[in-house]
Design a protein around this motif. Structure first.
Motif, short mmCIF file in Angstrom:
data_model
loop_
_atom_site.label_atom_id
_atom_site.label_comp_id
_atom_site.label_asym_id
_atom_site.label_seq_id
_atom_site.Cartn_x
_atom_site.Cartn_y
_atom_site.Cartn_z
N GLN A 1 6.21 -6.72 -17.20
CA GLN A 1 7.39 -7.36 -17.75
C GLN A 1 7.17 -8.81 -18.21
OE1 GLN A 1 10.61 -7.99 -15.05
NE2 GLN A 1 9.40 -9.16 -13.61
N VAL A 2 6.06 -9.42 -17.85
CA VAL A 2 5.79 -10.78 -18.31
C VAL A 2 5.18 -10.77 -19.71
CG1 VAL A 2 4.62 -12.97 -17.76
CG2 VAL A 2 5.53 -11.55 -15.92
N SER B 1 0.71 2.66 -17.00
CA SER B 1 1.60 1.55 -17.34
C SER B 1 2.50 1.22 -16.16
CB SER B 1 2.44 1.91 -18.57
OG SER B 1 3.26 3.04 -18.29
N ASN B 2 2.95 -0.02 -16.14
CA ASN B 2 3.82 -0.51 -15.07
C ASN B 2 5.16 -0.92 -15.67
OD1 ASN B 2 4.90 -1.81 -12.80
ND2 ASN B 2 3.77 -3.70 -13.20
N ARG C 1 14.06 -1.79 -10.53
CA ARG C 1 13.36 -2.65 -11.49
C ARG C 1 14.30 -3.30 -12.50
NH1 ARG C 1 9.00 -5.28 -10.85
NH2 ARG C 1 8.60 -5.26 -13.10
N ARG C 2 15.41 -2.68 -12.79
CA ARG C 2 16.30 -3.23 -13.81
C ARG C 2 16.88 -4.59 -13.40
NH1 ARG C 2 19.08 -0.62 -18.05
NH2 ARG C 2 19.88 -2.28 -19.41
N ARG C 3 16.82 -4.90 -12.10
CA ARG C 3 17.41 -6.17 -11.65
C ARG C 3 16.70 -7.37 -12.27
NH1 ARG C 3 15.62 -6.75 -5.27
NH2 ARG C 3 13.36 -6.63 -5.53
N GLY D 1 13.64 -7.16 -17.45
CA GLY D 1 12.56 -7.14 -18.43
C GLY D 1 12.02 -5.77 -18.78
N ASP D 2 12.41 -4.75 -18.02
CA ASP D 2 11.88 -3.40 -18.26
C ASP D 2 12.95 -2.52 -18.89
OD1 ASP D 2 9.30 -3.78 -17.01
OD2 ASP D 2 10.35 -3.83 -15.09
#
Length: 382
Positions: free
Chosen positions: A113-114, A155-156, A344-346, A349-350
């Protein structure tokens, strides 16, 4: 170069991990010397020898770099490894040392996400950034004329896999460099340099060190001309690891094979249990025979990783599930001996659903962990 032949007597992953990077035995000296804390070194006369100033090199880094090199490319002496202060420092060193204004780079659209922040900075420097998903080898569609191809496989956090050999062949045919983010797989799960990549890059913060107490990154490469700018970038930016972090990382590598095998086996058990639950959708784990990535992964990976991803129906359900877990900590990152999971949505970025969970399977007893996950699913039901 190490003091002993690189792969002498080291045929298995466990043997290699336990002995990786150790110096030649000296009577009354420790098998793994302690961290060297030094900003400068005695340097009379002309500048010769390996150590002059603490931003350039350090004996503790040297041993760790040897260790990682032995895992990334067993038996080879032509691979250089450089350690960094973090995974992002390592990623940045490759991107910003290899690219300049007017170049084009291909990044995964579903990667860490970065990367969108990196994209903005590259574009500010005049670099053209193209993106495509990892799955289906889609990056090939936007590869034409690129200076660098950046692969993240798996992928992450989505756990898609691409055919690294295929992408490398297409890239090299037109003179494009290839870097592979190997964080999720670790060198015991996948060896990008053996698959043809120019750079293998990873965050050592994750499963490589595995205890959630070190920030670290590294770059391993085969071409001295390509690695020289990476080393220069580290010197210019000063993105260097502390000696204590490097020593802790080296110490932790000794248990890498033990941790990886336990965590991978338990991750498969967790994935198989989740597959039976009707409220779970979008389950991904490359080790599952029916996973969309399994066929490709099985052709290039030796182990499938410790991360399982899946989606629960709503954000509220996902949050109740995480709160109900007793053996799994709600935390970011992955690869540690203690299991973690997060919605992860918190982070924002994803591109994943609100109920998307990324779970990092630790070293707990498989039966206990599976039971905890199933109980939390039951308790979180409306």
């Amino acid at each position: 170069m190490s003091d002993t032949p690189r792969d002498q007597g080291r045929t298995g992953d466990g043997t290699r991990a336990v002995r990786a990077g150790l110096p030649k035995p000296v009577k009354h000296e420790p098998t793994l010397p302690g961290p060297v804390f030094a900003a400068h070194f005695h340097l009379p006369g002309e500048v010769t020898g390996p150590y002059s100033y603490g931003r350039d090199d350090n004996p503790t880094w040297t041993l760790l770099e040897r260790a990682i090199g032995e895992l990334e490319a067993p038996g080879r002496d032509d691979v250089e490894t450089l350690v960094f202060a973090s995974g992002m420092a390592a990623i940045s060193s490759v991107l910003f040392s290899q690219l300049c204004a007017g170049d084009a780079v291909v990044l995964p659209s579903d990667g860490y996400q970065v990367l969108p922040l990196v994209r903005a900075q590259l574009e500010a420097y005049g670099v053209e950034v193209r993106t495509a998903p990892t799955g289906g080898d889609a990056q090939l569609e936007v590869l034409d004329g690129a200076r660098l191809l950046w692969i993240e496989s798996p992928s992450n956090p989505g756990l898609d896999v691409c055919d690294i050999r295929r992408l490398v062949a297409a890239a090299h045919a037109q003179g494009t460099l290839v870097a592979v983010d190997n964080t999720l797989a670790t060198p015991l799960g996948q060896r990008p340099l053996e698959l043809g990549a120019d750079f293998s890059v990873a965050s050592g913060t994750k499963q490589l060190t595995g205890h959630g107490d070190v920030l670290l990154g590294y770059v391993a490469g085969r071409d001295p001309e390509a690695m020289a700018p990476v080393r220069r970038w580290r010197k210019i930016v000063g993105a260097i690891p502390g000696p204590m972090e490097a020593w802790l990382a080296h110490r932790s590598i000794a248990t890498l094979q033990l941790r990886v095998d336990r965590q991978n086996a338990t991750a498969l058990a967790v994935a198989e249990a989740l597959r039976q639950r009707p409220e779970v959708s979008g389950l991904r784990y490359p080790g599952l025979p029916d996973d969309p990535s399994h066929k490709t992964a099985s052709q290039q990976m030796r182990r499938y990783g410790c991360v399982v991803s899946f989606t629960l129906p709503t954000r509220a359900r996902a949050e109740r599930f995480l709160e109900a877990l007793r053996l799994v900590e709600d935390a970011t990152s992955f690869g540690g001996v203690r299991s973690t999971a997060e919605r992860r949505r918190r982070w924002g970025g994803d591109a994943v659903p609100e109920g998307f969970i990324r779970m990092s399977v630790g070293a707990e007893d498989p039966e206990d962990l599976v039971a905890d996950v199933l109980r939390a699913l039951d308790e979180s039901a409306e």
